[in-house]
Design a protein around this motif. Sequence first.
Motif, mmCIF file in Angstrom:
data_model
loop_
_atom_site.group_PDB
_atom_site.id
_atom_site.type_symbol
_atom_site.label_atom_id
_atom_site.label_comp_id
_atom_site.label_asym_id
_atom_site.label_seq_id
_atom_site.Cartn_x
_atom_site.Cartn_y
_atom_site.Cartn_z
ATOM 1 N N ASP A 22 0.846 -1.183 0.000
ATOM 2 C CA ASP A 22 0.000 0.000 0.000
ATOM 3 C C ASP A 22 0.894 1.250 0.000
ATOM 4 N N LEU A 25 1.629 3.246 3.131
ATOM 5 C CA LEU A 25 2.461 2.687 4.201
ATOM 6 C C LEU A 25 3.942 2.978 4.005
ATOM 7 N N GLY A 127 3.039 -7.219 7.511
ATOM 8 C CA GLY A 127 2.102 -6.171 7.120
ATOM 9 C C GLY A 127 0.826 -6.714 6.508
ATOM 10 N N VAL A 128 0.954 -7.672 5.601
ATOM 11 C CA VAL A 128 -0.232 -8.241 4.945
ATOM 12 C C VAL A 128 -1.061 -9.039 5.944
ATOM 13 N N TYR A 131 -3.326 -6.655 7.520
ATOM 14 C CA TYR A 131 -4.399 -6.248 6.598
ATOM 15 C C TYR A 131 -5.401 -7.381 6.387
ATOM 16 N N THR A 199 -2.551 -5.778 0.773
ATOM 17 C CA THR A 199 -2.719 -4.340 1.012
ATOM 18 C C THR A 199 -3.138 -3.584 -0.236
ATOM 19 N N GLN A 203 -7.007 -6.963 -2.790
ATOM 20 C CA GLN A 203 -6.571 -7.997 -1.848
ATOM 21 C C GLN A 203 -7.689 -9.016 -1.643
ATOM 22 N N TRP A 241 -9.705 -4.758 6.237
ATOM 23 C CA TRP A 241 -9.425 -4.225 4.899
ATOM 24 C C TRP A 241 -10.431 -4.742 3.877
#
Length: 528
Positions: A22, A25, A127-128, A131, A199, A203, A241
Motif C-alpha cells: 500500500d 504505508l 504487514g499483509v 491487513y 494491502t 486484496q 481491509w
Amino acid sequence: MTTRTARKPAGRIAFIGAGPGDPELLTRRAYAALTDADQVVYDRGVPDSLLSAIRSDAKEDAQFSPAEGAPGDVAKVLLSAAKSGLSAVHLVAGDPFGHDSVVKEVQAVARTAVHFEVIPGIGQAEGVAAYAGVPLPGVRISADVDDVTNLDFDALAAAAQKGSFAVAVDAGDLAAVRDGLLAAGVEPGVPVGVTGDGTGETQYTTTSTVDSFVAAALGFTGRVVLTVGSDVAERDSLSWWENRPLYGWKVLVPRTKEQAGAMSARLRAYGAIPCEVPTIAVEPPRTPAQMERAVKGLVDGRYAWVIFTSVNAVRAVWEKFGEHGLDARHFGGVKIACIGEATADAVRAFGIQPELIPSGEQSSDGLLAEFSPHDEILDPVGRVLLPRADIATETLAAGLIERGWEVDDVTAYRTVRAAPPPAEIRDAIKSGGFDAVLFTSSSTVRNLVGIAGKPHARTVVAVIGPKTAETAVEFGLRVDTQPQNASVPDLVEALAEYALELREKLAAMPAKQRRGSKVQGPTALRFR
C-alpha cells in the motif's frame, strides 16, 4: 598555496523498503529519498500502484528501471550512478534486510567509500497479515522469502504449535511450502490463510488448512502471504481491509479530475476503486465584458454580496482578479455567501471566511431560505453579484429578486461537454462493468449519457439531491440512494450505507435464494 582540483560531488545510495505494498504505508523518510532520487532500481515485487505514486512525485528526469541480475550486478549499477554524482535507490518490497540478495548488495557497497543508507519498511508477511485480520501475538515468525529452500520448516512447525506465523512467498512455491510443513510435522488440519495482492485494491484472502491451501489458492499469482496457525480463525472478527463497505466496488465518478479528488479519496477510504470520467470541460465566457464590469464593481463597492454556487465560479473570479493584480483585500466590505461547504472551502483557500453557508439543504433553495430580504436601512447597497455557469438555472436569481435585491447574474464560465472516454470505459458503463455511479448534478447525468451511454441496469445509482434524481429518472435510470444533505461527503456516505444494507440483506438470504438474486457487484458475489 596548494591548488586543489575541483571534484564532482559524491553521490549516495539508499536501500529502501517499500513496505507490504500500500503506497500509504511508505515511510516519510523513504518517500523523501525516493522523490529526491536520480535513479531508482526496483524489484518485481514492488506493486505497480506504488511505483506509479512515486513516479508522479519524482524528479522530472529521474530514471526508473527493474533490478536485473545477481546482487553484484545490481550493486554495480548503483555504484556507477553514485560515482557519477547521482542519488541512486534500490527499492524492494517489504524490508531491505528481509532479502538475502539485498544484504549482499549492501555488503558490496559497504566495501567502497560511497555513502549509503538503509531505510527500513514493514515486512510483507507481517504487514499483509495485519491487513488480512490475522494477529501474530506471542511467539511468532514472519519472513519474506525469495527462495523457499531457505525456509526453516522445523522452526515454522514449532511456531505453528505455539501460535501462528506468516511468510511471503511466490504463488508458484505454495506446493513446496505445503510439503515442507507436512514433512516437518505440522498437522494437516491447522488453519491457513492465503492472501493475494496484499494491502492492494483487490486484496483477497482464502482460508483452508495445511493439507488443502494449495487447491484453495488456485488462480493466485505473484507474491502471496501465508498465515498459518490458530490465529487465522481471528479473521472472522478482525478482518477490516476486505470488510470495508465498498471493498472491491468499481465506482464511476463523472467529474473533472480537479473536482473528483476529494470524492475519490473518500471512496478509497471505504475500499472502492474509483474511475474518474470528466463529463464537462470548463471554458472562459465567450465575451469577457460582463466579468470585467463585475470585477470593477467589486472594487468600487457596487455590491453588498457575492454569491458563489460552485468551485468553478470561485476560480473564475480569482483568475480575473489575478489578471488585474488584485487579491483578497479588494473584497473588503463585500459579504460572501456559498451554496455549500466545498465552495466555501475554495473561498477559504484564498484567505476569506464566507458570511453565509446554508446550515440545512445545501442548494439554491437552501441558500434562499437563509438569505435575508433586502432592507433599505440596513442594506444601503442593494445589489448582489451572482457569477455562475452559462447553463445555471434561474431559481436563485429569481428568489433574490423576490426578496428585494438587484441581481447581476454574470456568466463567469462556460461548461461544455467533455470528449468521450476511451472505448473500454464506455463499454464498461453500458455492460455493467461498474458497480456504482455517483451523480453530483443534473448536468453530470445528461453529459455522461451523452458522451458514454446510459449505465447498465445493475449499476447502483447514487445522486446528490432531488433535482439530480429527477434528471436521472428522466433518462431512464433507477435511483438507489440519495443523502439527506446535498454534499459530496454525504453522497459517498449514502453509497457506503446502501452497500452495508445490501450485504445484510444478502447475508440473511438462504444460499439458494442468493444464487437467484438479481443483486450484482462485489457485495453480492461474496455470498455466492
